[in-house]
Design an enzyme around this catalytic site. Structure first.
Site, short mmCIF file in Angstrom:
data_model
loop_
_atom_site.label_atom_id
_atom_site.label_comp_id
_atom_site.label_asym_id
_atom_site.label_seq_id
_atom_site.Cartn_x
_atom_site.Cartn_y
_atom_site.Cartn_z
N GLU A 183 0.85 -0.72 -0.07
CA GLU A 183 -0.26 0.02 -0.48
C GLU A 183 0.88 1.02 -0.27
O GLU A 183 1.59 2.14 -0.93
CB GLU A 183 -0.88 0.04 1.36
N ASP A 185 -11.84 -1.76 5.10
CA ASP A 185 -10.77 -1.50 5.95
C ASP A 185 -11.11 -0.59 6.66
O ASP A 185 -11.16 -0.89 8.36
CB ASP A 185 -10.14 -0.10 4.96
N1 HPA Z 1 -3.93 0.58 7.67
C1 HPA Z 1 -2.71 -0.15 8.39
N2 HPA Z 1 -2.95 0.11 9.59
C2 HPA Z 1 -4.18 0.24 10.15
C3 HPA Z 1 -4.94 0.60 9.51
C4 HPA Z 1 -5.29 1.05 8.10
O1 HPA Z 1 -6.38 0.95 7.07
N3 HPA Z 1 -6.47 0.90 10.19
C5 HPA Z 1 -6.21 0.73 11.20
N4 HPA Z 1 -4.67 -0.02 11.21
ZN ZN Z 2 -5.90 -2.10 6.54
#
Ligand code: HPA
Ligand code: ZN
Length: 333
Positions: A198, A276
């Protein structure tokens, strides 16, 4: 297909952060009840306010300050599952953080987990949604805390805690720093996933596969920058937990149309779709489906097949999977 039938279909979600699902009004309400000052984390419309991914992590952690007891997590779980069920989700795997549930103390963690599971049982009965937990070390808290988190996971591994999956700041340290935690979880019978690809590039995805031996990747979409890696992921059957709305909200891609999910799919990668942290990213599973339909013309048959493939990639036990496959078949008949 009609637009509505696809967005209303039964859905499987594999990548949802429990605290990240907290409606802002829920967090505000708890802050008021407990007289906790969590700072200016809301905008004038009452939504979470942040500028980029790293600021999002700060706001996220500020919001968790109001979640202080197992009972708070019981309420949170019900609030989150209610939203998911409204979107047609029948099964979800949520990332749970012992860091926020008793500071990684195994005894305290068990109490929080008990409260979360009680809420999940209620939601299953009244909303028809099944929840399973993936324990989540937070990468920027470092490898030592991740070890304690992995021990919490190993101690509670079973038919409800089904996996370990690292989250947090992908630019902090190296994934190989967390190999001990992943080995510990694997030895306890847990299934493995890691956020990679990501904010990190293709190398981070390679590291998740090679150093942590995960079978799923959280996001993983930047594998598209290296087509040899895409082929390898497809060949190995590694599953990507893709969160298109999250990626667009955080500025990784300018629009769903420009998102690589369809390209990854066409190249043979096992893709799934999740939200997410839905209220943070102004999304729901229904909105994800609608946006994917608009962008790529994915139709009802595609979404039905996506739900089945996502369930195949779930970490729950075979009996639960068989039951849910039946539910999907009935829902999609
Ligand atoms: N990405 C990475 N770490 C996280 C996220 C996320 O969307 N939400 C909470 N911790
Ligand atoms: Zn995540």
């Amino acid at each position: 297909m009609t637009y509505l039938s696809a967005t209303n279909s039964a859905k499987i979600e594999l990548h949802l952060h429990l605290e990240g699902g907290a409606p802002p009004a829920f967090i505000r309400g708890l802050a008021q009840e407990k007289q906790v000052d969590i700072g200016g984390i809301f905008d004038t419309h009452g939504n979470y306010k942040y500028t980029d991914f790293w600021d999002f992590l700060r706001v996220y952690e500020a919001a968790t300050q109001v979640l202080q007891t197992p009972q708070d997590f019981h309420r949170l779980t019900l609030a989150v599952l209610e939203e998911s069920a409204k979107s047609g989700v029948i099964y979800t795997e949520a990332f749970l953080s012992p860091d926020f549930c008793g500071g990684r103390d195994v005894g305290a963690w068990r109490e929080y987990l008990h409260a979360i599971r009680e809420a999940a049982d209620i939601a299953e009965k009244i909303m028809g949604i099944t929840l399973r937990g993936i324990v989540t070390p937070i990468r920027h808290f470092g490898p030592d805390k991740a070890r304690e988190t992995a021990i919490c996971a190993a101690e509670t591994a079973g038919d409800w805690i089904v996996g370990l999956g690292i989250g947090g700041d992908e630019k902090s340290g190296h994934l190989s720093d967390f190999a001990w935690s992943f080995d510990c979880a694997r030895e306890a019978g847990l299934r493995l996933t890691a956020h990679a690809g990501e904010w990190g590039g293709p190398d981070s995805v390679r590291s998740a596969i090679q150093d942590l031996k995960v079978e799923r990747i959280g996001h993983g979409v930047r594998a598209i920058e290296d087509l040899a890696l895409v082929d390898e992921i497809a060949e190995k059957g590694v599953v990507l937990e893709v969160c298109p709305g999250s990626n667009v909200a955080l500025g990784l891609y300018p629009s769903i149309r420009k998102h690589p999910i369809n390209e990854l799919y066409k190249r043979g990668v096992r893709i799934t779709v999740s939200t997410d942290d839905p209220p943070f990213f102004h999304t729901t599973m229904q909105k994800e489906y609608a946006a994917l339909h608009d962008a790529f013309d994915w139709d009802e048959a595609f979404f039905d097949q996506l739900a089945k493939a996502s369930l195949d990639a779930a970490f729950c036990d075979a009996d639960t999977k068989a039951r849910l496959h039946k539910t999907l078949e009935q829902a999609h008949a």
